[in-house]
Design a protein around this motif. Sequence first.
Motif, PDB file in Angstrom:
ATOM      1  N   LEU B 292       0.807  -1.223   0.000  1.00  0.00           N
ATOM      2  CA  LEU B 292       0.000   0.000   0.000  1.00  0.00           C
ATOM      3  C   LEU B 292       0.840   1.273   0.000  1.00  0.00           C
ATOM      4  N   THR B 293       2.045   1.238   0.567  1.00  0.00           N
ATOM      5  CA  THR B 293       2.893   2.431   0.539  1.00  0.00           C
ATOM      6  C   THR B 293       4.235   2.060  -0.076  1.00  0.00           C
ATOM      7  N   ASP B 294       4.846   3.032  -0.739  1.00  0.00           N
ATOM      8  CA  ASP B 294       6.166   2.838  -1.347  1.00  0.00           C
ATOM      9  C   ASP B 294       6.916   4.150  -1.163  1.00  0.00           C
ATOM     10  N   ASN B 295       7.523   4.267   0.012  1.00  0.00           N
ATOM     11  CA  ASN B 295       8.074   5.545   0.424  1.00  0.00           C
ATOM     12  C   ASN B 295       9.300   5.271   1.287  1.00  0.00           C
ATOM     13  N   PRO B 296      10.379   6.056   1.141  1.00  0.00           N
ATOM     14  CA  PRO B 296      11.569   5.805   1.963  1.00  0.00           C
ATOM     15  C   PRO B 296      11.354   6.079   3.461  1.00  0.00           C
ATOM     16  N   ALA B 297      10.193   6.592   3.839  1.00  0.00           N
ATOM     17  CA  ALA B 297       9.901   6.870   5.251  1.00  0.00           C
ATOM     18  C   ALA B 297       9.562   5.574   6.005  1.00  0.00           C
ATOM     19  N   ILE B 298       9.491   5.676   7.333  1.00  0.00           N
ATOM     20  CA  ILE B 298       8.921   4.596   8.140  1.00  0.00           C
ATOM     21  C   ILE B 298       7.410   4.743   8.076  1.00  0.00           C
ATOM     22  N   ASP B 299       6.749   3.818   7.396  1.00  0.00           N
ATOM     23  CA  ASP B 299       5.286   3.792   7.337  1.00  0.00           C
ATOM     24  C   ASP B 299       4.827   2.624   8.196  1.00  0.00           C
ATOM     25  N   THR B 300       4.073   2.911   9.258  1.00  0.00           N
ATOM     26  CA  THR B 300       3.719   1.817  10.169  1.00  0.00           C
ATOM     27  C   THR B 300       2.406   2.083  10.905  1.00  0.00           C
ATOM     28  N   SER B 301       2.034   1.133  11.784  1.00  0.00           N
ATOM     29  CA  SER B 301       0.818   1.213  12.609  1.00  0.00           C
ATOM     30  C   SER B 301      -0.448   1.415  11.777  1.00  0.00           C
ATOM     31  N   PRO B 302      -0.663   0.595  10.723  1.00  0.00           N
ATOM     32  CA  PRO B 302      -1.887   0.754   9.941  1.00  0.00           C
ATOM     33  C   PRO B 302      -3.122   0.309  10.724  1.00  0.00           C
ATOM     34  N   MET B 326      -5.266   7.170   4.215  1.00  0.00           N
ATOM     35  CA  MET B 326      -5.237   6.889   2.772  1.00  0.00           C
ATOM     36  C   MET B 326      -6.386   5.947   2.421  1.00  0.00           C
ATOM     37  N   ASN B 327      -6.652   5.815   1.128  1.00  0.00           N
ATOM     38  CA  ASN B 327      -7.646   4.848   0.678  1.00  0.00           C
ATOM     39  C   ASN B 327      -7.110   3.432   0.896  1.00  0.00           C
ATOM     40  N   ALA B 328      -8.020   2.468   0.932  1.00  0.00           N
ATOM     41  CA  ALA B 328      -7.628   1.087   1.226  1.00  0.00           C
ATOM     42  C   ALA B 328      -6.711   0.505   0.148  1.00  0.00           C
ATOM     43  N   ASP B 329      -6.678   1.133  -1.049  1.00  0.00           N
ATOM     44  CA  ASP B 329      -5.757   0.647  -2.083  1.00  0.00           C
ATOM     45  C   ASP B 329      -4.432   1.424  -2.059  1.00  0.00           C
ATOM     46  N   GLY B 330      -4.259   2.278  -1.044  1.00  0.00           N
ATOM     47  CA  GLY B 330      -2.998   3.002  -0.894  1.00  0.00           C
ATOM     48  C   GLY B 330      -2.967   4.360  -1.576  1.00  0.00           C
ATOM     49  N   THR B 331      -4.017   4.717  -2.280  1.00  0.00           N
ATOM     50  CA  THR B 331      -4.016   6.008  -2.983  1.00  0.00           C
ATOM     51  C   THR B 331      -4.410   7.141  -2.041  1.00  0.00           C
ATOM     52  N   ASN B 332      -4.034   8.356  -2.453  1.00  0.00           N
ATOM     53  CA  ASN B 332      -4.434   9.603  -1.799  1.00  0.00           C
ATOM     54  C   ASN B 332      -4.086   9.694  -0.309  1.00  0.00           C
ATOM     55  N   PRO B 333      -2.821   9.455   0.079  1.00  0.00           N
ATOM     56  CA  PRO B 333      -2.467   9.640   1.496  1.00  0.00           C
ATOM     57  C   PRO B 333      -2.492  11.117   1.877  1.00  0.00           C
ATOM     58  N   GLN B 334      -3.174  11.442   2.973  1.00  0.00           N
ATOM     59  CA  GLN B 334      -3.288  12.828   3.439  1.00  0.00           C
ATOM     60  C   GLN B 334      -2.848  12.906   4.889  1.00  0.00           C
ATOM     61  N   ARG B 335      -1.974  13.865   5.191  1.00  0.00           N
ATOM     62  CA  ARG B 335      -1.594  14.067   6.583  1.00  0.00           C
ATOM     63  C   ARG B 335      -2.738  14.720   7.343  1.00  0.00           C
TER      64      ARG B 335
END
Lengths: 165, 445
Positions: B292-302, B326-335
């Motif tokens: 769902l995410t492809d980012n050099p950051a630590i993405d966790t605790s979904p 974000m959407n369940a397919d990983g699109t549109n992540p918003q802080r």
Amino acid sequence: MKLRFLSLVAAAILLAACTTKKPETVAAVAAAPPPPPVAAPKPTGPAPDSLEYFNTVVGNLVNFAYDKYDLDAAAQSKLKGQAAWLKQYPARTLTVEGHCDERGTREYNLGLGDRRANAVRQFLVAEGVAANRLKTISYGKERPTCVTSDETCWAKNRRGASTAQ
Amino acid sequence: MLKALTKMLRAGAVAVLAIILTAPSSYAQVRLDITRGRVEPMPIAIPVFPGNSDELMQMGKDVAEVIAKDLERSGLFRPLDQKAFLQELTSLDVQPRFADWRTLAAQALVQGSVDIQANGQIRIAFRLWDVFSGQQMEGKGFGTDAANWRRVAHMVADLIYSTITGESGYFDTRVVYIAESGPAINRVKRLAIMDQDGANHRYLTDGSALVLTPRFSPTGPEITYLSYFRNIPRVYMFNIDTGRQEVLGDFPGMTYAPRFSPDGNGVAFSAALNGNSDIYTMDLRTRRMVRLTDNPAIDTSPSFSPNGDQLTFASDRGGTQQIYVMNADGTNPQRISFGTGKSRYATPVWSPRGDLIAVTRYASSDGNFYIGVMKPDGSGERTLAQGFLVEAPTWSPNGRVLMYFAQGPNGGRTRLFSIDLTGYNQREIITPQDASDPAWSPLLP
């Protein structure tokens, strides 16, 4: 009897006063003269290929700043020593543990510990150590070396700890 | 039928031979609006549930006590002292003298009974009365093995809670958590489970492997958690009924931070590779994995929204860790988190009602941790609890109460607490050893 006890206590206090005072004087004197010439190493220390040698002479720990995983000059110098040792003893392998202080949440710290362990691993690979000799594991904040809640202790806990096998 | 019933009973289920004693009145006059900030606890009389033997009498006493404690701990009810009662309700059919109960200022009265049935099972029944109008608000009977009396008491408490508040209850639930022992530098951690009131405590693992962050399945007797079994940190599944453990797939790096999807058929988690953590989901039936995410950051605790359309997670992609949706397919992540005081945010957990996300915040300006909630768009942030370390909020199934753990400085004790969404009614959940990482079950089936 009571008096005698009191005088014993007084003597103990005096002694305590002496013992606490003494190191300060020594330190002040020791700081003044230039260090004595280093004697040639005697063959009495740990064998250079031993784990003890790796841990104590090469050094198995590097430290990190808060919420960071970059390697400063001190850490890089330590890791260059680790890489040289690994190249000298090709049968040795390394497990690099990434650790964090308690000022973060559990899951994020697992990710941060993984970053730190891999920063060490990638540096060693860049120094010419074969990647298949290096394993990593993150412990997050689960295995501190120090439990006092102050910056000195937290700085010790933010570490990459290499265990040679 | 009998076979199915036996199976249910073996699984610890209560055969709810639900008998409506009389139809509840179409409107309940005694009402608590628990959406307001602070509620004056409602005085409620809960006499002993009478039985016709010493054994049943003792059970009736215990049942009344469990119900009273559940309701009292909710902060919404004030069970009255039984010694002050003027009328002894010797059976379920004795007509209450409401004038007597009114003089005690009781607003609600629970009349109950414990009987033994021809098949050897017990039957626990109750009527909930509105003392002022003299009307019955609810009434039910439960047939079960005697060993299940505690669960029935929680079910009765849930019915009283839901009848009077209009919200579903949360007393017939369990909590899985991490029991801690030993020195801080080499802590022994075990999976443990208990009823929400601390009863029926048992350990699920022996402590030989470090275990962390258990989470309940919303649909079955399963837990997902992180184990360092053989010193490889991986996400595992644990079946509470069978004790069976199973690793969730084989990955080149660490997998962690698991949480079930709302239908119980999937798990979202983080997988780390070469120092980078991203979020994945796995379908437990097909074992198919989606990144769902492809980012050099630590993405966790979904954590999924209850309708499964979105996920909230923590990421440091903006510099410091913050909360995203974000959407369940990983699109549109918003802080969505923008706190003051150099705040870092973590452990977002979507409420089962969908209206709020619970978070842990660390403010480096004052060095404290906070448990709070915000709406899924980031607005309306409120702090509920704070301390040197407070972490890991988990929701009661009705979305009204949060449980979390707290620890003092210098390797102090770790303990579990609950607090209402209103920020009031903080309670400790007593555990045999130190405790962290609580996870609340759904209402038991």
